[in-house]
Motif scaffolding. Structure first.
Motif, PDB file in Angstrom:
ATOM      1  N   UNK A 122       0.718  -1.250  -0.009  1.00 52.53           N
ATOM      2  CA  UNK A 122       0.049  -0.146   0.027  1.00 52.53           C
ATOM      3  C   UNK A 122       0.804   1.237   0.001  1.00 52.53           C
ATOM      4  N   UNK A 123       1.944   1.057   0.935  1.00 46.69           N
ATOM      5  CA  UNK A 123       2.945   2.394   0.757  1.00 46.69           C
ATOM      6  C   UNK A 123       3.570   2.692  -0.761  1.00 46.69           C
ATOM      7  N   UNK A 124       3.633   1.473  -1.385  1.00 46.19           N
ATOM      8  CA  UNK A 124       4.290   1.707  -2.593  1.00 46.19           C
ATOM      9  C   UNK A 124       3.312   2.153  -3.612  1.00 46.19           C
ATOM     10  N   UNK A 125       2.008   1.603  -3.482  1.00 42.96           N
ATOM     11  CA  UNK A 125       0.868   2.283  -4.410  1.00 42.96           C
ATOM     12  C   UNK A 125       0.759   3.720  -4.143  1.00 42.96           C
ATOM     13  N   UNK A 126       0.749   4.126  -2.733  1.00 44.68           N
ATOM     14  CA  UNK A 126       0.605   5.605  -2.536  1.00 44.68           C
ATOM     15  C   UNK A 126       1.889   6.501  -3.320  1.00 44.68           C
ATOM     16  N   UNK A 127       3.013   5.675  -3.176  1.00 48.90           N
ATOM     17  CA  UNK A 127       4.139   6.462  -3.751  1.00 48.90           C
ATOM     18  C   UNK A 127       4.005   6.578  -5.307  1.00 48.90           C
ATOM     19  N   UNK A 128       3.502   5.606  -5.973  1.00 46.12           N
ATOM     20  CA  UNK A 128       3.474   5.372  -7.350  1.00 46.12           C
ATOM     21  C   UNK A 128       2.284   6.153  -8.039  1.00 46.12           C
ATOM     22  N   UNK A 129       1.271   6.318  -7.207  1.00 48.46           N
ATOM     23  CA  UNK A 129       0.033   7.016  -7.656  1.00 48.46           C
ATOM     24  C   UNK A 129       0.366   8.242  -8.458  1.00 48.46           C
ATOM     25  N   UNK A 130       0.959   9.206  -7.565  1.00 50.11           N
ATOM     26  CA  UNK A 130       1.340  10.729  -8.206  1.00 50.11           C
ATOM     27  C   UNK A 130       1.786  10.734  -9.671  1.00 50.11           C
ATOM     28  N   UNK A 131       2.568   9.743  -9.907  1.00 49.50           N
ATOM     29  CA  UNK A 131       3.545  10.016 -11.058  1.00 49.50           C
ATOM     30  C   UNK A 131       2.912   8.796 -12.361  1.00 49.50           C
ATOM     31  N   UNK A 132       1.630   8.436 -12.044  1.00 49.87           N
ATOM     32  CA  UNK A 132       1.084   7.481 -12.749  1.00 49.87           C
ATOM     33  C   UNK A 132       1.983   6.549 -13.431  1.00 49.87           C
TER      34      UNK A 132
END
Length: 117
Positions: free
Chosen positions: A13-23
């Motif tokens: 989930x942490x990784x998902x949150x990190x990757x989200x803004x960068x699409x």
């Protein structure tokens, strides 16, 4: 893979949150795929099927098919097989298709369980 689903869930989930803004679709697909595996390991098979569908949509948007990513295939296949067996083919297919219809933002929200879709 070692069975510490809570730690894995938190890290993914942490990784998902990190990757989200960068699409970062590659990173998003990995994260959502693995959250699907965790859901199946926890017996949440409908969620697993839906996340596999969302991940499939993202994988296709990257131009990559899971059959090419051999390091993911065994875990993906096990998750799909468990979920399909537990839900039945029809219910699995419905949930999987629901996942494929999610937008990227909705797939992330679903994966993070931010809202019900």
């Amino acid at each position: 893979m070692a069975g510490d689903w809570q730690a894995a869930d938190r890290l993914i989930r942490d990784g998902l949150r990190i990757n989200q803004p960068f699409t970062n679709r590659w990173g998003l697909a990995h994260s959502i795929e693995i959250l699907g595996w965790i859901a199946a390991a926890e017996g949440r098979y409908r969620r697993a099927a839906r996340l596999l569908g969302a991940a499939d949509n993202l994988w296709r948007s990257t131009g990559v098919r899971l059959t090419v990513l051999r390091y993911l295939a065994p875990s993906h296949d096990q998750c799909e097989q468990q979920s399909r067996q537990s839900l039945g083919d029809d219910t699995f297919t419905v949930a999987f298709r629901e996942g494929t219809r999610l937008t990227t933002d909705d797939a992330i929200a679903c994966a993070l369980e931010l809202r019900r879709n």
